[in-house]
Write an enzyme that holds these catalytic residues in place. Structure first.
Site, mmCIF file in Angstrom:
data_model
loop_
_atom_site.group_PDB
_atom_site.id
_atom_site.type_symbol
_atom_site.label_atom_id
_atom_site.label_comp_id
_atom_site.label_asym_id
_atom_site.label_seq_id
_atom_site.Cartn_x
_atom_site.Cartn_y
_atom_site.Cartn_z
ATOM 1 N N VAL A 140 2.776 -7.240 35.075
ATOM 2 C CA VAL A 140 3.223 -8.609 34.803
ATOM 3 C C VAL A 140 2.154 -9.489 34.171
ATOM 4 O O VAL A 140 2.457 -10.615 33.767
ATOM 5 C CB VAL A 140 3.731 -9.312 36.086
ATOM 6 C CG1 VAL A 140 5.013 -8.668 36.572
ATOM 7 C CG2 VAL A 140 2.664 -9.318 37.162
ATOM 8 N N TYR A 141 0.921 -9.025 34.078
ATOM 9 C CA TYR A 141 -0.108 -9.844 33.450
ATOM 10 C C TYR A 141 0.196 -9.978 31.957
ATOM 11 O O TYR A 141 0.159 -9.008 31.206
ATOM 12 C CB TYR A 141 -1.496 -9.237 33.641
ATOM 13 C CG TYR A 141 -1.993 -9.232 35.069
ATOM 14 C CD1 TYR A 141 -1.337 -9.936 36.080
ATOM 15 C CD2 TYR A 141 -3.133 -8.518 35.422
ATOM 16 C CE1 TYR A 141 -1.802 -9.927 37.388
ATOM 17 C CE2 TYR A 141 -3.610 -8.513 36.730
ATOM 18 C CZ TYR A 141 -2.926 -9.215 37.711
ATOM 19 O OH TYR A 141 -3.391 -9.196 39.009
ATOM 20 N N SER A 142 0.531 -11.194 31.578
ATOM 21 C CA SER A 142 0.924 -11.488 30.187
ATOM 22 C C SER A 142 2.083 -10.602 29.737
ATOM 23 O O SER A 142 2.153 -10.185 28.576
ATOM 24 C CB SER A 142 -0.260 -11.335 29.229
ATOM 25 O OG SER A 142 -1.315 -12.185 29.592
#
Length: 344
Positions: A52-54
């Site tokens: 989910v990071y970026s």
């Protein structure tokens, strides 16, 4: 750089890890690659990311960095990622079900450009999915050679303990690490989470070690943040929001960290990171850096060892305020057992 076992595994990792939540959001690809280079050149090995990071971009940036570097550089990296949170709007694009985790891991492997990830972590507990389903899925990943180890993130004490006992009862691979929020400003994990980690023989990978920047000295009492800082751009951001975290105790902790740093001739960040990295159960402290300068400054904490008096000052200032029971003095004394004639 110092090195420690990755929790209950035989894999060695650096005592400071690189978190990559900023990649693709606050750090562009060129800066992200430079941060990775600086971290590895300093002897850092553990690189932590998440799908989910970026929205997957962080993993893609790491994957392209790996492709552009020689094997002797990338082979030293112990790569960790996570899955659990939504990567789409459909009902089965989140959670810890076999369906979602299988797709999430395959997608992460593709973005990272690898066949196996060293540490795969479930990003948070999922009350909908039976633990047996999640743990069997993770065990299958290990047996299939898609991951070497797995860990937990943001689990409470009882959730962690239940996961360990279920895995043992079923003869499955057990989690080796827990990734909790932990810092001089967030010590409540010491009540139940840290004892559970120690009891299970696991290691911790604390995130948020600088309290979202509060412990680096960038914020000052009665001066609302402005400019190009996380809270300057969004004062209500997350757990470190200005009005939520700006308590009297926070300012007391900040003042104590600043005093110790001035006496030692080091930065406040070095003091906060050194204190945390030497806490019981900590394997590797995750650094969140947007620039090469930030990661280089934080890596200096490796060389700082606080003495007992300094740790005691920091402990006293940061001790969480709690009621009498069950974690206060009355509850603690109730659980004590003494040999001097006192009550068990």
């Amino acid at each position: 750089m110092r090195y420690r076992p990755l929790g209950r595994s035989g894999c060695a990792v650096s005592s400071l890890a690189l978190g990559t939540m900023t990649f693709g959001a606050e750090s562009d690809e060129a800066e992200s690659h430079a941060v990775l280079d600086a971290f590895v050149e300093a002897g850092g090995t553990l690189v932590d990311t998440a799908d989910v990071y970026s929205a997957g971009v962080s993993e893609e940036i790491i994957g392209r960095w790996r492709q552009a570097r020689p094997a002797d550089v990338t082979d030293a990296v112990v790569l960790a990622t996570k899955g659990r949170f939504p990567m789409g709007s459909a009902p089965n694009t989140s959670g810890l079900s076999r369906r979602h985790l299988t797709r999430a891991l395959d997608s992460s492997l593709g973005r990272l450009g690898v066949d196996v990830v060293d540490l795969y972590q479930v990003h948070a507990f999922d009350a909908w999915t039976p633990l047996e389903e999640t743990l069997r899925t993770l065990d299958d990943f290990v047996r299939a050679g898609k991951i070497h180890y797995y860990g937990l993130s943001n689990f409470t004490g009882w959730q962690l303990t239940k996961a360990v006992h279920v895995a043992r009862s079923l003869g499955l691979a057990e989690p080796v690490t827990l990734q909790p929020q932990y810092s001089l400003l967030v010590r409540e994990v010491e009540w139940e989470v840290v004892p559970a980690v120690l009891d299970a023989g696991m290691g911790m990978l604390p995130w948020g070690p600088l309290g979202g920047g509060w412990l680096s000295g960038k914020y000052r009492r009665d001066q609302r943040p402005t400019g190009a800082t996380r809270l300057g751009e969004d004062p209500g951001r997350g757990m470190e929001a200005w009005d939520r975290r700006g308590t009297e105790q926070t300012w007391d902790v900040v003042a104590t960290v600043e005093a110790v740093a001035e006496e030692r001739g080091v930065s406040m960040a070095e003091v906060a990171l050194s204190w945390l990295t030497d806490r019981p159960g900590v394997t590797s402290t995750i650094l969140g850096a947007r620039t090469v300068e930030q990661v280089a400054a934080n890596l200096r904490a490796v060389d700082l060892r606080l003495d007992e008096a300094e740790r005691s000052r920091l402990d006293r200032a940061s001790r969480p305020r709690v009621g009498d029971y069950p974690y206060g003095s009355l509850g603690v004394s109730q659980r004590e057992r003494r040999l001097d004639g006192g009550r068990d």
